[in-house]
Design an enzyme around this catalytic site. Structure first.
Site, PDB file in Angstrom:
ATOM      1  N   SER A 156     -24.506 -26.375  17.500  1.00 33.02           N
ATOM      2  CA  SER A 156     -25.512 -25.713  18.526  1.00 33.02           C
ATOM      3  C   SER A 156     -25.182 -23.511  18.890  1.00 33.02           C
ATOM      4  O   SER A 156     -26.458 -23.542  19.331  1.00 33.02           O
ATOM      5  CB  SER A 156     -26.023 -26.990  19.500  1.00 33.02           C
ATOM      6  N   LYS A 193     -24.137 -23.975  26.664  1.00 40.00           N
ATOM      7  CA  LYS A 193     -24.783 -23.464  26.394  1.00 40.00           C
ATOM      8  C   LYS A 193     -25.818 -21.640  26.929  1.00 40.00           C
ATOM      9  O   LYS A 193     -24.993 -21.432  27.693  1.00 40.00           O
ATOM     10  CB  LYS A 193     -26.356 -24.238  26.561  1.00 40.00           C
TER      11      LYS A 193
END
EC number: 3.4.21.88
Length: 232
Positions: A156, A193
């Protein structure tokens, strides 16, 4: 300690001398100390806790020094002259001598970073909190603070250059600035993230179009990613 304030080499056990020798060799050859596991292999110690105990004893005796302003940073100092006759452990090797300064007084600060399992970069997985070992890294690269290492699993963050299998060094802190890469805990699971906050709320953003942003109003910021490492 000797009357001149320097550590007394006579206070060292054979194993402690071997540990200092291993540290010195690594500093001379590559510029930073060996990992806890490498020290254990060379000195015949099976557990990391045994190595940690010996390092604490060497610190008490003045052969290692920890910087209180740099957690886990260690300065290696006053390494005694040794020969190759006494070696503790089956994997002991003769120390290098050619072109090497035999007794560096003070090595560059090195942070021993605890490795605490894996962190998801995709569908979050439960982060393992057990310390597996300590990994030495130059303090000039990773900086100050309470640091730990986690391994990235998933794709991701691919477009940000953080790939599956990479290692991230995280500095513990409960807050983050806009655009910083963070390790965050969501419902007991950890992920890495980009931190983002706008009028719609707080988000953890992936850097891969195949993954959706994660609402993070209830996320716990574990720390800021300060370094990324990859084995080629």
């Amino acid at each position: 300690m000797l009357p001149n304030g320097k550590p007394d080499p006579a206070s060292l056990s054979d194993r402690q001398r071997r540990i200092l020798e291993v540290i010195r060799d690594a500093v001379v050859l590559r510029g930073y100390p060996p990992s806890i596991r490498e020290i254990g292999d060379a000195a015949g110690l099976q557990s990391t806790s045994s190595v940690a105990y010996q390092l604490k004893e060497l610190e008490k005796k003045g052969f290692l020094r920890r910087d209180p302003n740099k957690p886990r940073a260690v300065d290696v100092r006053h390494l005694p002259e040794t020969d190759n006759r006494t070696k503790a452990g089956p994997k002991a090797k003769a120390r290098p001598t050619a072109g090497a300064s035999p007794q560096p007084e003070l090595a560059s600060s090195t942070s021993f970073i605890p490795v605490v399992g894996k962190i998801a970069a995709g569908s979050p997985i439960l982060a393992e909190q057990n310390i597996e070992e300590y990994y030495p890294l130059p303090a000039d690269i990773v900086g100050d603070g309470e640091l730990y290492m986690l391994q990235v699993v998933g794709e991701s963050m691919r477009d940000a250059g953080i790939l599956d299998g990479d290692w991230v060094v995280v500095r513990s802190q409960p807050v983050a600035e806009q655009g910083e890469f963070v390790a965050a805990m969501i419902e007991g699971e950890a992920t890495v993230k980009e931190f983002h906050k706008d009028a719609s709320g707080i988000w953890l953003l992936p850097h891969n179009d195949s993954f959706a942003p994660i609402p993070a109003e209830n996320a716990e910021i574990m720390g800021k990613v300060v370094s990324v490492m990859r084995k080629l």
